[in-house]
Design a protein around this motif. Structure first.
Motif, PDB file in Angstrom:
ATOM      1  N   GLN A 144      -2.268   1.733  -6.604  1.00  0.00           N
ATOM      2  CA  GLN A 144      -2.224   2.873  -5.696  1.00  0.00           C
ATOM      3  C   GLN A 144      -1.410   3.986  -6.372  1.00  0.00           C
ATOM      4  O   GLN A 144      -0.548   3.721  -7.215  1.00  0.00           O
ATOM      5  CB  GLN A 144      -1.560   2.460  -4.368  1.00  0.00           C
TER       6      GLN A 144
ATOM      7  N   ARG B 103       0.167   7.920  -5.128  1.00  0.00           N
ATOM      8  CA  ARG B 103       0.182   8.850  -3.991  1.00  0.00           C
ATOM      9  C   ARG B 103       0.805  10.181  -4.416  1.00  0.00           C
ATOM     10  O   ARG B 103       2.000  10.273  -4.657  1.00  0.00           O
ATOM     11  CB  ARG B 103       0.992   8.233  -2.830  1.00  0.00           C
TER      12      ARG B 103
ATOM     13  N   SER C  67     -11.435  -1.036   1.082  1.00  0.00           N
ATOM     14  CA  SER C  67     -10.370  -0.551   1.962  1.00  0.00           C
ATOM     15  C   SER C  67     -10.982   0.128   3.177  1.00  0.00           C
ATOM     16  O   SER C  67     -12.113   0.643   3.100  1.00  0.00           O
ATOM     17  CB  SER C  67      -9.500   0.467   1.214  1.00  0.00           C
ATOM     18  N   MET C  68     -10.229   0.171   4.263  1.00  0.00           N
ATOM     19  CA  MET C  68     -10.729   0.963   5.398  1.00  0.00           C
ATOM     20  C   MET C  68     -10.647   2.448   5.032  1.00  0.00           C
ATOM     21  O   MET C  68     -11.372   3.274   5.587  1.00  0.00           O
ATOM     22  CB  MET C  68      -9.928   0.602   6.646  1.00  0.00           C
ATOM     23  N   LEU C  69      -9.790   2.754   4.049  1.00  0.00           N
ATOM     24  CA  LEU C  69      -9.801   4.120   3.505  1.00  0.00           C
ATOM     25  C   LEU C  69     -11.073   4.281   2.686  1.00  0.00           C
ATOM     26  O   LEU C  69     -11.386   3.469   1.844  1.00  0.00           O
ATOM     27  CB  LEU C  69      -8.570   4.342   2.617  1.00  0.00           C
TER      28      LEU C  69
ATOM     29  N   ARG D  55      -7.049   9.680   4.310  1.00  0.00           N
ATOM     30  CA  ARG D  55      -5.769  10.278   4.645  1.00  0.00           C
ATOM     31  C   ARG D  55      -5.327  11.078   3.428  1.00  0.00           C
ATOM     32  O   ARG D  55      -5.833  10.892   2.319  1.00  0.00           O
ATOM     33  CB  ARG D  55      -4.726   9.217   5.023  1.00  0.00           C
TER      34      ARG D  55
ATOM     35  N   VAL E 206      -4.048  10.353  -1.372  1.00  0.00           N
ATOM     36  CA  VAL E 206      -4.535   9.191  -2.153  1.00  0.00           C
ATOM     37  C   VAL E 206      -5.998   9.399  -2.557  1.00  0.00           C
ATOM     38  O   VAL E 206      -6.852   8.519  -2.352  1.00  0.00           O
ATOM     39  CB  VAL E 206      -4.348   7.872  -1.361  1.00  0.00           C
TER      40      VAL E 206
ATOM     41  N   TYR F 241      -7.554   6.706  -5.117  1.00  0.00           N
ATOM     42  CA  TYR F 241      -7.711   5.382  -4.492  1.00  0.00           C
ATOM     43  C   TYR F 241      -8.941   5.398  -3.582  1.00  0.00           C
ATOM     44  O   TYR F 241      -9.798   4.510  -3.641  1.00  0.00           O
ATOM     45  CB  TYR F 241      -6.457   5.048  -3.694  1.00  0.00           C
TER      46      TYR F 241
ATOM     47  N   PRO G 183      -9.740  -4.353   3.967  1.00  0.00           N
ATOM     48  CA  PRO G 183      -8.521  -4.518   4.749  1.00  0.00           C
ATOM     49  C   PRO G 183      -8.109  -3.212   5.399  1.00  0.00           C
ATOM     50  O   PRO G 183      -8.428  -2.128   4.898  1.00  0.00           O
ATOM     51  CB  PRO G 183      -7.470  -4.954   3.724  1.00  0.00           C
ATOM     52  N   GLY G 184      -7.408  -3.337   6.493  1.00  0.00           N
ATOM     53  CA  GLY G 184      -6.719  -2.187   7.068  1.00  0.00           C
ATOM     54  C   GLY G 184      -5.347  -2.102   6.434  1.00  0.00           C
ATOM     55  O   GLY G 184      -5.189  -2.365   5.231  1.00  0.00           O
ATOM     56  N   TYR G 185      -4.355  -1.753   7.229  1.00  0.00           N
ATOM     57  CA  TYR G 185      -2.999  -1.695   6.686  1.00  0.00           C
ATOM     58  C   TYR G 185      -2.357  -3.077   6.749  1.00  0.00           C
ATOM     59  O   TYR G 185      -2.217  -3.663   7.818  1.00  0.00           O
ATOM     60  CB  TYR G 185      -2.188  -0.617   7.407  1.00  0.00           C
TER      61      TYR G 185
ATOM     62  N   MET H  66       2.690  -3.599  -2.056  1.00  0.00           N
ATOM     63  CA  MET H  66       2.169  -2.275  -2.414  1.00  0.00           C
ATOM     64  C   MET H  66       2.528  -1.261  -1.318  1.00  0.00           C
ATOM     65  O   MET H  66       2.619  -0.067  -1.564  1.00  0.00           O
ATOM     66  CB  MET H  66       0.639  -2.331  -2.590  1.00  0.00           C
ATOM     67  N   ASN H  67       2.733  -1.775  -0.101  1.00  0.00           N
ATOM     68  CA  ASN H  67       2.940  -0.871   1.036  1.00  0.00           C
ATOM     69  C   ASN H  67       4.359  -0.843   1.552  1.00  0.00           C
ATOM     70  O   ASN H  67       4.626  -0.240   2.599  1.00  0.00           O
ATOM     71  CB  ASN H  67       1.992  -1.260   2.172  1.00  0.00           C
TER      72      ASN H  67
ATOM     73  N   LEU I  93       5.680   2.404   2.591  1.00  0.00           N
ATOM     74  CA  LEU I  93       5.042   2.962   3.794  1.00  0.00           C
ATOM     75  C   LEU I  93       5.627   2.330   5.045  1.00  0.00           C
ATOM     76  O   LEU I  93       5.901   2.992   6.034  1.00  0.00           O
ATOM     77  CB  LEU I  93       3.538   2.723   3.740  1.00  0.00           C
TER      78      LEU I  93
HETATM   79  C1  GCO Z   1      -1.950   3.913   1.543  1.00  0.00           C
HETATM   80  C2  GCO Z   1      -2.085   2.414   1.509  1.00  0.00           C
HETATM   81  C3  GCO Z   1      -3.566   2.077   1.666  1.00  0.00           C
HETATM   82  C4  GCO Z   1      -3.752   0.669   2.166  1.00  0.00           C
HETATM   83  C5  GCO Z   1      -5.030   0.021   1.731  1.00  0.00           C
HETATM   84  C6  GCO Z   1      -5.512  -0.832   2.882  1.00  0.00           C
HETATM   85  O1  GCO Z   1      -1.290   4.497   0.667  1.00  0.00           O
HETATM   86  O2  GCO Z   1      -2.527   4.486   2.484  1.00  0.00           O
HETATM   87  O3  GCO Z   1      -1.586   1.856   0.323  1.00  0.00           O
HETATM   88  O4  GCO Z   1      -4.197   2.337   0.459  1.00  0.00           O
HETATM   89  O5  GCO Z   1      -2.760  -0.207   1.798  1.00  0.00           O
HETATM   90  O6  GCO Z   1      -6.006   0.930   1.425  1.00  0.00           O
HETATM   91  O7  GCO Z   1      -6.867  -1.101   2.780  1.00  0.00           O
END
Ligand code: GCO
Ligand code: CA
Length: 257
Positions: A100, A102, A148-150, A155, A158, A161, A191-193, A198-199, A202
Motif C-alpha cells: 500500500q 498513501r 479489495s472493496m476499494l 477513497r 491510494v 492501490y 476484503p473490506g477493512y 498494513m492498516n 489507519l
Molecule cells: C487503505 C487500506 C485499504 C484496505 C484494503 C482492504 O489505505 O484504505 O489499506 O487499502 O486495507 O484495500 O481491502
C-alpha cells in the motif's frame, strides 16, 4: 445431526499463499491447513516466514515456506518448480501479497505508482500464469487473487492501490475465461477493512477508524481470521463450478450507499 462432508476438504491439495507471513495471507494459509491442505507460505523475509511456518507445523499442520519477493519472476518460478518437484503438483495459488502507498494523487510519485502496480497486479499475473502452466499439467487447480472493496468504490490518496486491485479483478475474469477448459478456476476475494499490520496506522487514526466503522454496515473492522473461509471455499470441492467470481468479505461496505 452433523453430516460428514468432503465439500470443504482440502486433503491432498498443495497450495502456495503469497504474503503469508502475516494478516490476510497467514489467515488464509491457516484456514486451508486446518482443512487438510499442504500449505506453502511465501513471504519476503525468511526469518519472519519460518516463524509462521513453525507455528502451523507446531499445530500439526502440513506447512512449509518459500521465501521470495513476488516481483522477482525468476525467484517465483524457481519456487514453483521446487514445490512441484517436492510434491508432484501444485493445486492452488493464493496471490495475496500486496503493498500500500498513501499520497494525494497530485503528489503521487511515478516510481511509487509503478512499484505498487508491479507488486499488486503484475506479480499476480506472472505467478498466476506460471502456476496455471503447472496446474494444467496435473489435472487442474484453483487460483485466488486478493483484491479489495476499494476499486468499485474509492477513497482519496491510494490511486495506485485502487488501479492495481481493480486491474486484478479484471485479470481474474480474463484468466478464468481462458483457463476454464483446462481445469483451472480463477477467482478473487475482496476484503473490506481488516485489522492487519498494513492498516495499523489507519486503525489508530480516530477519524479514519470512525469513517470505516460508520461506512461499514456491520459496524466494525474484520479480523484476518474472517477471511480464511472464503479461501477454503474457493480452493475446495464446494467451489468446483465457481470461476471468474469476486467473493466480497467486507461487512457489506461495498454495497452500502
Ligand atoms: C487503505 C487500506 C485499504 C484496505 C484494503 C482492504 O489505505 O484504505 O489499506 O487499502 O486495507 O484495500 O481491502
Ligand atoms: Ca514478508
Amino acid at each position: 445431526m452433523a453430516i460428514a462432508t468432503t465439500l470443504f476438504d482440502l486433503t491432498g491439495r498443495t497450495i502456495l499463499i503469497t504474503g503469508a507471513s502475516r494478516g490476510i495471507g497467514f489467515a488464509m494459509a491457516k484456514a486451508c491447513a486446518e482443512h487438510g491442505a499442504r500449505v506453502v507460505l511465501n513471504g519476503r523475509n525468511p526469518d519472519t516466514l519460518a516463524a509462521k511456518v513453525d507455528e502451523l507445523a507446531a499445530a500439526g499442520h502440513d506447512a512449509e515456506g518459500e521465501a521470495f519477493d513476488v516481483t522477482d519472476e525468476a525467484a517465483a518460478t524457481a519456487a514453483l518448480d521446487r514445490v512441484v518437484a517436492r510434491h508432484g503438483a501444485i493445486w492452488g495459488l493464493i496471490a495475496n501479497a500486496g503493498v500500500q502507498h498513501r499520497v494525494p494523487v497530485l503528489e503521487f510519485p511515478t516510481e511509487d505508482f509503478r512499484r505498487v502496480v508491479e507488486t499488486n497486479l503484475t506479480a499476480c499475473f506472472v505467478l498466476g500464469r506460471e502456476a496455471a502452466k503447472r496446474m494444467v499439467q496435473t489435472g487442474g487447480g484453483s487460483i485466488v487473487n486478493t483484491v479489495s472493496m476499494l476499486g468499485p468504490i474509492a477513497r482519496p490518496t491510494v490511486p495506485a492501490y485502487i488501479a492495481a486491485k481493480e486491474g486484478l479483478r479484471a485479470l481474474t475474469r480474463a484468466m478464468a475465461v481462458e483457463l476454464g477448459g483446462r481445469g483451472v478456476r480463477v477467482n478473487a476475494v475482496a476484503p473490506g477493512y481488516v485489522a492487519t499490520e498494513m492498516n495499523t496506522a489507519l486503525i489508530e487514526n480516530e477519524q479514519f477508524n470512525s469513517w470505516v466503522v460508520g461506512r461499514t454496515p456491520m459496524g466494525r473492522w474484520a479480523q484476518p481470521e474472517e477471511l480464511g473461509g472464503a479461501a477454503v471455499y474457493l480452493m475446495s470441492p464446494a467451489g468446483a463450478f465457481v470461476s471468474g467470481h469476486v467473493l466480497s468479505v467486507d461487512g457489506a461496505m461495498s454495497v452500502a450507499v
